[in-house]
Design a protein around this motif. Structure first.
Motif, mmCIF file in Angstrom:
data_model
loop_
_atom_site.group_PDB
_atom_site.id
_atom_site.type_symbol
_atom_site.label_atom_id
_atom_site.label_comp_id
_atom_site.label_asym_id
_atom_site.label_seq_id
_atom_site.Cartn_x
_atom_site.Cartn_y
_atom_site.Cartn_z
ATOM 1 N N LEU A 1 0.847 -1.187 0.000
ATOM 2 C CA LEU A 1 0.000 0.000 0.000
ATOM 3 C C LEU A 1 0.882 1.236 0.000
ATOM 4 N N ALA B 1 1.576 4.693 1.378
ATOM 5 C CA ALA B 1 1.283 5.401 2.623
ATOM 6 C C ALA B 1 2.047 6.713 2.660
ATOM 7 N N LEU C 1 -3.026 6.680 5.225
ATOM 8 C CA LEU C 1 -3.413 6.495 3.829
ATOM 9 C C LEU C 1 -3.694 7.859 3.203
ATOM 10 N N LYS D 1 -5.568 10.817 1.506
ATOM 11 C CA LYS D 1 -6.980 11.210 1.537
ATOM 12 C C LYS D 1 -7.057 12.729 1.495
ATOM 13 N N PHE E 1 -12.788 5.015 1.187
ATOM 14 C CA PHE E 1 -11.543 4.366 0.766
ATOM 15 C C PHE E 1 -11.828 3.366 -0.343
ATOM 16 N N ALA F 1 0.185 -3.607 7.689
ATOM 17 C CA ALA F 1 -0.593 -2.376 7.864
ATOM 18 C C ALA F 1 -1.175 -2.242 9.262
ATOM 19 N N LEU G 1 0.085 1.446 10.268
ATOM 20 C CA LEU G 1 -0.803 2.595 10.087
ATOM 21 C C LEU G 1 -1.214 3.168 11.447
ATOM 22 N N GLU H 1 -8.183 3.363 9.308
ATOM 23 C CA GLU H 1 -7.347 3.048 8.154
ATOM 24 C C GLU H 1 -6.790 1.629 8.254
ATOM 25 N N ALA I 1 -7.300 -1.338 5.508
ATOM 26 C CA ALA I 1 -6.213 -2.185 5.012
ATOM 27 C C ALA I 1 -6.573 -3.662 5.165
#
Length: 136
Positions: free
Chosen positions: A7, A9, A22, A24, A75, A107, A111, A116, A120
């Motif tokens: 992912l 990040a 993440l 956004k 998401f 994650a 995270l 979030e 994930a």
């Protein structure tokens, strides 16, 4: 990097090392949440993506300048098409201190925000298999 899901990040500007989130942002005038996801993903990571299925929404409340703000963040799963992680468009260093690929399997540990981490996990469940390796 082959054989694993990844992912993109970001470490938001002003946050300490190791604070991963993440990409956004706010829905722009005339944009759909899906269009916003693609735009914000590119602006904050430098990666152009192809949108996949919606993973879900995270709802939360925070205080900004003494006012309570209710926020809904949508998401989506996305696949990298082109670009290099961390090569941000000019001016984005104000919002993003760093962008990098993180193993999706890690994650839940990496995270910073619960919602979030849940997204994930949904991505892992949705994928069920491996994506191609991300661009360098």
């Amino acid at each position: 990097m082959r054989g694993r899901d990844w992912l993109a990040a970001v470490r938001p500007a002003g946050k300490p090392d190791g604070t991963w989130a993440l990409p956004k942002g706010l829905v722009g005038p005339g944009e759909s949440p899906a269009e916003t996801a693609l735009r914000e993903g590119y602006e904050e990571t430098g990666v152009v993506a192809r949108l996949g299925p919606k993973l879900g929404d995270v709802r939360y409340v925070y205080t900004w300048r003494g006012e309570r703000v209710f926020k809904i963040v949508s998401f989506y799963l996305a696949s990298a098409v082109r670009g290099r992680i961390g090569e941000l468009p000019e001016g984005m260093e104000v919002e993003v201190a760093e962008a990098r690929w993180l193993p999706l399997a890690d994650a839940a540990r990496l995270l910073a925000y619960r919602g979030e981490r849940e997204m994930a996990q949904r991505a892992r469940e949705t994928l069920g298999g491996d994506l191609p390796e991300p661009p360098l």
